[in-house]
Write a protein that holds these residues in place. Structure first.
Motif, PDB file in Angstrom:
ATOM      1  N   ALA C 155      64.956  56.808 -16.542  1.00  0.00           N
ATOM      2  CA  ALA C 155      64.565  56.491 -15.175  1.00  0.00           C
ATOM      3  C   ALA C 155      63.110  56.846 -14.913  1.00  0.00           C
ATOM      4  O   ALA C 155      62.350  56.044 -14.365  1.00  0.00           O
ATOM      5  CB  ALA C 155      65.461  57.233 -14.197  1.00  0.00           C
ATOM      6  N   THR C 158      60.753  54.490 -16.680  1.00  0.00           N
ATOM      7  CA  THR C 158      60.725  53.182 -16.021  1.00  0.00           C
ATOM      8  C   THR C 158      59.890  53.255 -14.760  1.00  0.00           C
ATOM      9  O   THR C 158      59.045  52.383 -14.501  1.00  0.00           O
ATOM     10  CB  THR C 158      62.154  52.746 -15.662  1.00  0.00           C
ATOM     11  N   ILE C 161      56.105  53.577 -15.619  1.00  0.00           N
ATOM     12  CA  ILE C 161      55.527  52.315 -16.068  1.00  0.00           C
ATOM     13  C   ILE C 161      55.431  51.340 -14.902  1.00  0.00           C
ATOM     14  O   ILE C 161      54.403  50.679 -14.692  1.00  0.00           O
ATOM     15  CB  ILE C 161      56.357  51.719 -17.220  1.00  0.00           C
ATOM     16  N   ALA C 162      56.491  51.277 -14.100  1.00  0.00           N
ATOM     17  CA  ALA C 162      56.495  50.347 -12.974  1.00  0.00           C
ATOM     18  C   ALA C 162      55.400  50.687 -11.976  1.00  0.00           C
ATOM     19  O   ALA C 162      54.659  49.803 -11.525  1.00  0.00           O
ATOM     20  CB  ALA C 162      57.861  50.367 -12.287  1.00  0.00           C
ATOM     21  N   LEU C 165      51.918  49.878 -13.382  1.00  0.00           N
ATOM     22  CA  LEU C 165      51.638  48.444 -13.381  1.00  0.00           C
ATOM     23  C   LEU C 165      51.393  47.945 -11.961  1.00  0.00           C
ATOM     24  O   LEU C 165      50.538  47.087 -11.725  1.00  0.00           O
ATOM     25  CB  LEU C 165      52.800  47.686 -14.014  1.00  0.00           C
ATOM     26  N   ALA C 210      52.907  38.931  -5.528  1.00  0.00           N
ATOM     27  CA  ALA C 210      53.089  40.121  -6.372  1.00  0.00           C
ATOM     28  C   ALA C 210      53.436  41.322  -5.533  1.00  0.00           C
ATOM     29  O   ALA C 210      54.327  42.106  -5.883  1.00  0.00           O
ATOM     30  CB  ALA C 210      51.819  40.408  -7.154  1.00  0.00           C
ATOM     31  N   LEU C 213      57.096  40.862  -4.383  1.00  0.00           N
ATOM     32  CA  LEU C 213      58.074  40.860  -5.473  1.00  0.00           C
ATOM     33  C   LEU C 213      58.133  42.210  -6.168  1.00  0.00           C
ATOM     34  O   LEU C 213      59.216  42.755  -6.412  1.00  0.00           O
ATOM     35  CB  LEU C 213      57.704  39.764  -6.471  1.00  0.00           C
ATOM     36  N   LEU C 214      56.965  42.771  -6.476  1.00  0.00           N
ATOM     37  CA  LEU C 214      56.975  44.063  -7.147  1.00  0.00           C
ATOM     38  C   LEU C 214      57.540  45.138  -6.239  1.00  0.00           C
ATOM     39  O   LEU C 214      58.253  46.035  -6.705  1.00  0.00           O
ATOM     40  CB  LEU C 214      55.562  44.432  -7.613  1.00  0.00           C
ATOM     41  N   LEU C 217      61.167  44.903  -6.464  1.00  0.00           N
ATOM     42  CA  LEU C 217      61.707  45.346  -7.753  1.00  0.00           C
ATOM     43  C   LEU C 217      61.598  46.854  -7.913  1.00  0.00           C
ATOM     44  O   LEU C 217      62.462  47.483  -8.520  1.00  0.00           O
ATOM     45  CB  LEU C 217      60.963  44.654  -8.898  1.00  0.00           C
ATOM     46  N   VAL C 218      60.520  47.428  -7.396  1.00  0.00           N
ATOM     47  CA  VAL C 218      60.326  48.857  -7.610  1.00  0.00           C
ATOM     48  C   VAL C 218      61.195  49.696  -6.691  1.00  0.00           C
ATOM     49  O   VAL C 218      61.598  50.818  -7.035  1.00  0.00           O
ATOM     50  CB  VAL C 218      58.831  49.220  -7.433  1.00  0.00           C
ATOM     51  N   PRO C 220      64.441  49.540  -5.852  1.00  0.00           N
ATOM     52  CA  PRO C 220      65.677  50.033  -6.464  1.00  0.00           C
ATOM     53  C   PRO C 220      65.410  51.083  -7.543  1.00  0.00           C
ATOM     54  O   PRO C 220      66.205  52.015  -7.706  1.00  0.00           O
ATOM     55  CB  PRO C 220      66.301  48.777  -7.079  1.00  0.00           C
ATOM     56  N   VAL C 221      64.293  50.939  -8.264  1.00  0.00           N
ATOM     57  CA  VAL C 221      63.984  51.934  -9.288  1.00  0.00           C
ATOM     58  C   VAL C 221      63.722  53.279  -8.626  1.00  0.00           C
ATOM     59  O   VAL C 221      64.200  54.319  -9.076  1.00  0.00           O
ATOM     60  CB  VAL C 221      62.748  51.496 -10.113  1.00  0.00           C
ATOM     61  N   VAL C 223      64.887  54.394  -5.831  1.00  0.00           N
ATOM     62  CA  VAL C 223      66.146  55.002  -5.398  1.00  0.00           C
ATOM     63  C   VAL C 223      66.869  55.605  -6.590  1.00  0.00           C
ATOM     64  O   VAL C 223      67.412  56.711  -6.522  1.00  0.00           O
ATOM     65  CB  VAL C 223      67.016  53.963  -4.676  1.00  0.00           C
ATOM     66  N   SER C 224      66.841  54.898  -7.713  1.00  0.00           N
ATOM     67  CA  SER C 224      67.624  55.387  -8.848  1.00  0.00           C
ATOM     68  C   SER C 224      67.015  56.635  -9.481  1.00  0.00           C
ATOM     69  O   SER C 224      67.747  57.499  -9.961  1.00  0.00           O
ATOM     70  CB  SER C 224      67.756  54.296  -9.905  1.00  0.00           C
ATOM     71  N   VAL C 225      65.684  56.750  -9.475  1.00  0.00           N
ATOM     72  CA  VAL C 225      65.071  57.871 -10.193  1.00  0.00           C
ATOM     73  C   VAL C 225      65.521  59.208  -9.630  1.00  0.00           C
ATOM     74  O   VAL C 225      66.020  60.080 -10.347  1.00  0.00           O
ATOM     75  CB  VAL C 225      63.530  57.784 -10.144  1.00  0.00           C
TER      76      VAL C 225
END
Lengths: 470, 180, 457
Positions: C155, C158, C161-162, C165, C210, C213-214, C217-218, C220-221, C223-225
């Motif tokens: 996590a 990810t 990196i996310a 970027l 971007a 969209l990013l 996408l980011v 949910p990441v 929240v998960s981390v």
């Protein structure tokens, strides 16, 4: 500066139409309010019949007595379902007002009107007070500081839950009433006879002075925040006393928050479905793509969060292999209510999320509507799953450390079906009755929008300019 | 624009600088009337303007392909990782099955999101037609607020483009540097 | 925003690129000091590698001490960037514009700091930290996918990196601006970094897409981390006070609370150090202050839920833990301090508009919040371990050693150092975003009043 006011909302639609001045909007909405759609009477009649059937169902259920809670599961589930959908619907108005988006204007009244359904739910709650076991029966409780010397200490949960629900309903109706004041004044000024008399009483001398508008703004804001906090508190009390405390070995700190949050999803779905009905009932120019798109985006985010809340609980309960937690997982997920759980999982998370990530579905009218219908059914099954399962545990198990054996799946009896029909019919009937009293689209918020919305030419293109008052 | 990437010897570019959007839009109209195709001229700005401000066509992109592809790759990678490694060395830990779905779901989810995000960024860069080795005609004043109309065309039509830009009221006209 | 100041692009360039092109003395002084602190921490780390983990205060049963607290704390701070950047982008809030870049950069450096604080320093044999990655030499042993300590690196990596970027993509237009203002090898470097950005409508449109969209996408990441970090504790059944289903949302909302407060601290510093008060107006602080009230209150609700259900079972070991936290010194002092600094002092103050618009008060209150939130993590982790065993004779004590303190301060130094060095190479405020707000700005006249407005397409 060229000011070309029009009825468009933030973002999508750019169609022209005649409703471009405050006067035209007011008269159009008042006329729609005064003469409801032709189907109105038939639907109201149907709902009344359903309510009568519901009363029959309640009588049938009461005849079994209130001491055995295992047959009252579906009744409790109905109460919580209404709490999780209709009573949570005002949050769509409250949260979006806080976020100051203009798109909420046509639908905020619809959301606020659902506070009146709280009265129905309060009535439904009364038999449950007799059904809920008292603390003296040895059941576990949130109220661990109960002083056994105080007479009636065992009824602390009943007392607090009732008070909280009462204050929620009163606060909600107060918020609805305050928010309707300018519109009631409009009805007063443009109608005659009995309608005018009622409107005059309810409008309380509204004149539209600056001071009145400022007070309206402040009061609606405060009542909205109050409603939100009371709603979360009521969900907390109901979920603990009517679900967690009834299942031995179920220790889930997240469940009150999960229930509060999933009810927000249910509330948004309720508003969405009401929107599509009202569109068909003649409010097409007001409830447009933008409203469906924005609420659809919210539904998508909420479906993702639904999964997160569920998985947070599930992971902890699953991981440690503790017997009491495994028993809880068996009761609610893998055991007698497995298929109900799978359906809920699909309808509240998988379908909404995987459909709504596609732009053409999200940015449409039918897409969010379809998803919202699924969410409502999923919420219904979810509440049935939790509360029927919790109530189905016989009283003798109440003080045990863990649930040795999950009870069998409880299927609804005739009384339960009648009660549900009555409850759902009652919700629709209450909404329709309120719709006779106040306009379903907030006139003052719609006319206010005209002040802040301008279409302008910007070099070679045309843009929408949206004002932001503070 | 692929033209300048190839840097064919007889493709040249020229830029005209404008201070306001309206003369710039007029210049684009004039270029169109003078026979230049839409692919041959474009507007450069230092800040995003609302779409259509200069009368240009809406850019069409297929960015959505990238996150989908990335997510699929990430998902498969996560699946192979979790399933493959656990089957290769099966040790029961904590009484949980070797292939336990909740932990696998977590790692697969992270893999999916990572794949989606990396491919999305790649897609954004690619769809923006970057990296661009040879800038062509460009002026530093664009990032100061000037609007540049760049015409990239055959060598023999460049002077025509210059004339059109001058007539439209360009404050300055520069010839580009094509990679040589 | 109500207090918008209309500036030309040239003025914006000059003011916001001041950080890159001007070399003030305070920058050198603070960077030198921070490098020193970081090196002291690195030295302590080296000492610990040489002598073993015993030089710290860690021992049975307190096997997770201030390193873990620091880890969770910095993961928490890292959540601010995405919260502010992504959620405010998705809701199209205008007031996000000056804040997003600094928040995102704070995220990146906090994440790196968190990885140092846990992965590298915390394990008994840090040189084997790479074993969390799937590699299989001849031993044939793979990592245990069922362990939260494996979910963690997947996590956090990810997310790192996310976020990196995300920062890079949003930086492209600004790198072009810096490129245009530089000469020589510096110009070559920036041209390389911005990949030849020119500013065509296609590129701008993709920037807008971007961003959305990013962000989507980011989120949910994000929240998960922190959920996964919280599950390091919550899935364990052996330690009292940890096995609670509420940990995931509780940690996330706590992370948002401390992270957004950290961003406010950074915002105030940006105004004081670089004189960017044309861009970070009192309105911004007002808006973010109101957000903080909502976040802090939600956090407090989850805190309350956690306590209610801890006491719900009325089990002896759990009660013993809670008594330690509330009644036994020094935990009781820390507990009172934590409640005061994390909630009861800042939030009532933030209810007043005058406080929200005052930079000094916002700086102080948000610093207090982070002191409180660091203590919150401490009070979750350490007392639970002190009372880990149901046998009273096995209860432990814990006292962080100087090595641990040096390494904790080193991470604080790292993050600050990272932000300062970043500010020298890249602009800390997103210039093109701010310029867009100048273009998209309009006014609507209603009678005698002029209402600020923005252009929506």
């Amino acid at each position: 500066m060229q000011q070309k006011p029009s009825l468009m909302t933030n973002g999508a639609s750019h169609a022209e139409h005649a409703l471009a001045t405050p006067a035209s909007i007011t008269s159009d909405l008042l006329e729609k309010h005064a003469t409801p759609a032709s189907a109105f009477r038939w639907v109201a009649l149907l709902c009344t019949v359903l309510v009568v059937l519901g009363v029959v169902g309640v009588v049938l259920r009461m005849s079994d007595g209130v001491s055995d809670k295992t047959v009252w599961g579906y009744y409790a589930a109905l109460f919580v379902f209404i709490l999780s959908t209709a009573q949570a619907a005002p949050m769509v108005a409250i949260a979006t007002r806080l976020a100051k988006g203009h798109w909420r204007r046509p639908i905020s009244r619809i959301a606020e009107m659902f506070t009146a359904v709280g009265v129905l739910n309060l009535l439904l709650f009364i038999p449950l007070l007799w059904v809920l076991p008292s603390l003296e029966d040895g059941r576990r409780s949130l109220w661990f500081f109960g002083n056994r010397d105080i007479p009636g200490y065992g009824y602390a949960p009943h007392l607090w839950a009732t008070l909280a629900l009462l204050f929620l309903v009163i606060g909600g109706i107060a918020m609805l009433w305050v928010s309707c004041l300018p519109d009631l004044a409009a009805i007063r000024d443009h109608s005659t006879g009995r309608r005018q008399r009622i409107a005059r009483r309810m409008a309380r001398g509204w004149q539209g002075t600056t001071r009145q508008w400022e007070m309206l703004d402040r009061r609606v804001g405060i009542l909205g925040a109050y409603y939100f906090m009371m709603l979360v508190f009521v969900h907390f009390l109901i979920s603990v006393d009517f679900a967690i405390a009834l299942v031995p070995g179920w220790i889930d700190a997240l469940f009150p928050a999960t229930q509060a949050f999933t009810s927000l999803q249910g509330g948004a779905a309720t508003v969405l479905l009401t929107m599509i009905v009202l569109r068909k009932a003649g409010y097409r120019e007001y409830i447009e793509l933008d409203q469906f798109w924005s609420l659809g985006k919210l539904l998508m985010a909420m479906s993702l969060l639904w999964f997160w809340f569920w998985f947070s609980s599930f992971n902890i309960l699953w991981y440690g292999r503790k017997p009491n937690e495994q028993a809880v997982l068996d009761l609610f997920i893998t055991g007698p209510y497995f298929w109900m759980f799978i359906t809920t999982f699909m309808l509240n998370f998988v379908v909404p999320f995987f459909l709504m990530i596609w732009n053409p579905i999200r940015k449409s009218i039918w897409g969010p509507t379809l998803v919202a219908s699924g969410v409502l059914i999923g919420t219904l099954l979810d509440r049935v799953r939790i509360y029927v399962a919790a109530f189905s545990i016989p009283g003798e198990d109440a003080a045990a450390h863990l649930l040795e054996q999950s009870p069998e799946t409880v299927t609804p009896e005739l009384a339960d079906i009648l009660i549900w029909a009555g409850g759902l019919g009652g919700v629709v009937l209450v909404f329709m009755l309120v719709a006779r009293l106040v306009p379903v689209i907030s006139i003052w918020e719609q006319t206010e929008l005209l002040l802040y919305k301008v279409h302008k030419k910007f070099h070679r293109t045309e843009v929408l300019v949206l004002g932001k008052p503070e | 624009m692929a033209l300048s990437m190839n840097a064919a010897a007889d493709i040249k570019s020229v830029i005209g600088l404008f201070q306001d959007p309206d003369p710039a839009a007029d210049a684009m109209d004039a270029l169109s009337e003078a026979g230049f195709t839409q692919a041959e001229y474009e507007v450069l700005t230092g800040t995003p303007y609302p779409e259509g401000t200069f009368g240009e066509a809406e850019p069409v992109h297929k960015l959505y392909r990238f996150p989908l592809l990335g997510a699929a790759c990430g998902f498969i990678f996560g699946l192979l990782l979790t399933v493959g490694t656990q089957i290769a060395y099966p040790v029961v830990t904590g009484g949980k099955p070797i292939l336990s779905i909740p932990p696998m779901a977590i790692v697969m989810y992270e893999g999916t999101m990572l794949g989606a995000i990396i491919m999305t960024v790649f897609g954004i860069v690619f769809e923006s037609r970057l990296p661009r080795l040879f800038m062509g005609a460009y002026d530093d004043r664009i990032t100061e607020g000037y609007i540049g109309i760049v015409v990239t065309t055959q060598k023999d039509r460049i002077s025509n483009a210059e004339a059109v830009l001058k007539e439209a009221g360009a404050e300055d006209i520069k010839r580009g540097w094509e990679g040589d | 925003m109500q207090e918008h100041i209309q500036l030309t692009q040239k003025e914006i360039n000059r003011e916001l690129l001041r950080g890159i092109f001007v070399w003030p003395k305070w920058w050198f002084a603070s960077v030198s000091f921070l490098i020193l602190v970081f090196l002291v921490g690195a030295g302590a780390f080296g000492y610990m590698i040489n002598k073993g983990v015993g030089v710290t205060g860690l021992n049975r049963p307190v096997f997770w001490g201030v390193y873990m607290v620091n880890f969770v704390f910095w993961i928490g701070i890292s959540h601010a960037g995405i919260m502010i950047s992504a959620i405010l982008r998705l809701t199209q809030a205008e007031w996000r514009r000056p804040i997003t870049r600094a928040a995102e950069v704070l995220t990146v450096f906090s994440l790196m700091g968190a990885m140092f604080a846990a992965a590298l320093v915390h394990t008994g044999r840090p040189w084997r930290a790479y074993w969390v990655f799937p590699y299989d030499f001849s031993r044939g042993v793979w990592m245990n996918v069922r362990s939260p300590l494996i979910w963690d690196p997947s996590a956090v990596n990810t997310y790192l990196i996310a976020s990196s970027l995300f920062v890079f993509v949003a930086l492209l237009p600004d790198l072009a601006i810096v490129r245009d203002r530089s000469r020589g090898w510096v110009r070559v470097m920036y041209s390389f970094m911005c990949l030849g950005w020119r500013g065509t409508p296609r590129q701008w449109k993709l920037q807008a897409v971007a961003g959305i969209l990013l962000s989507a996408l980011v989120l949910p990441v994000f929240v998960s981390v922190h959920s996964i970090v919280s599950w390091d504790f919550a899935v364990q059944i052996g330690t009292e006070g940890w096995h609670s289903t509420i940990f995931a949302p509780y940690f996330i909302i706590g992370a948002i609370h401390s992270g957004v407060s950290a961003v406010v601290t950074v915002m105030v510093l940006m105004v004081w150090l670089w004189k960017w008060d044309n861009y970070l107006r009192p309105d911004h602080f007002d808006a973010i202050g109101r957000l903080l009230i909502v976040v802090a209150t939600t956090w407090f609700f989850f805190f309350f839920l956690e306590w209610v259900f801890a006491l719900y079972t009325l089990e002896g070991p759990e009660i013993a833990l809670r008594e330690l936290q509330i009644f036994d010194w020094p935990m009781s002092g820390l507990f009172g301090l934590f409640l005061a600094t994390a909630f009861f002092i800042p939030v009532p103050l933030w209810l007043f508009k005058r406080v929200r618009r005052n930079l000094l008060l916002m700086f102080l209150t948000t610093l207090l919040v982070n002191v409180g939130m660091w203590l919150e993590r401490f009070l979750i982790i350490v007392p639970a371990l002190l009372r880990k065993s149901p046998m009273i004779f096995d209860w432990g004590t814990y006292r962080p050693s100087i090595i641990e303190i040096f390494m904790v301060t080193a991470v604080f130094a790292w993050v600050t150092l990272g932000m300062l060095i970043f500010s020298k190479v890249f602009p800390l405020l997103p210039l093109f975003d701010i310029k867009e707000s100048m273009v998209g700005r309009d006014e609507i006249k209603i009678g005698r009043r002029t209402v600020p407005a923005s252009i929506r397409e």
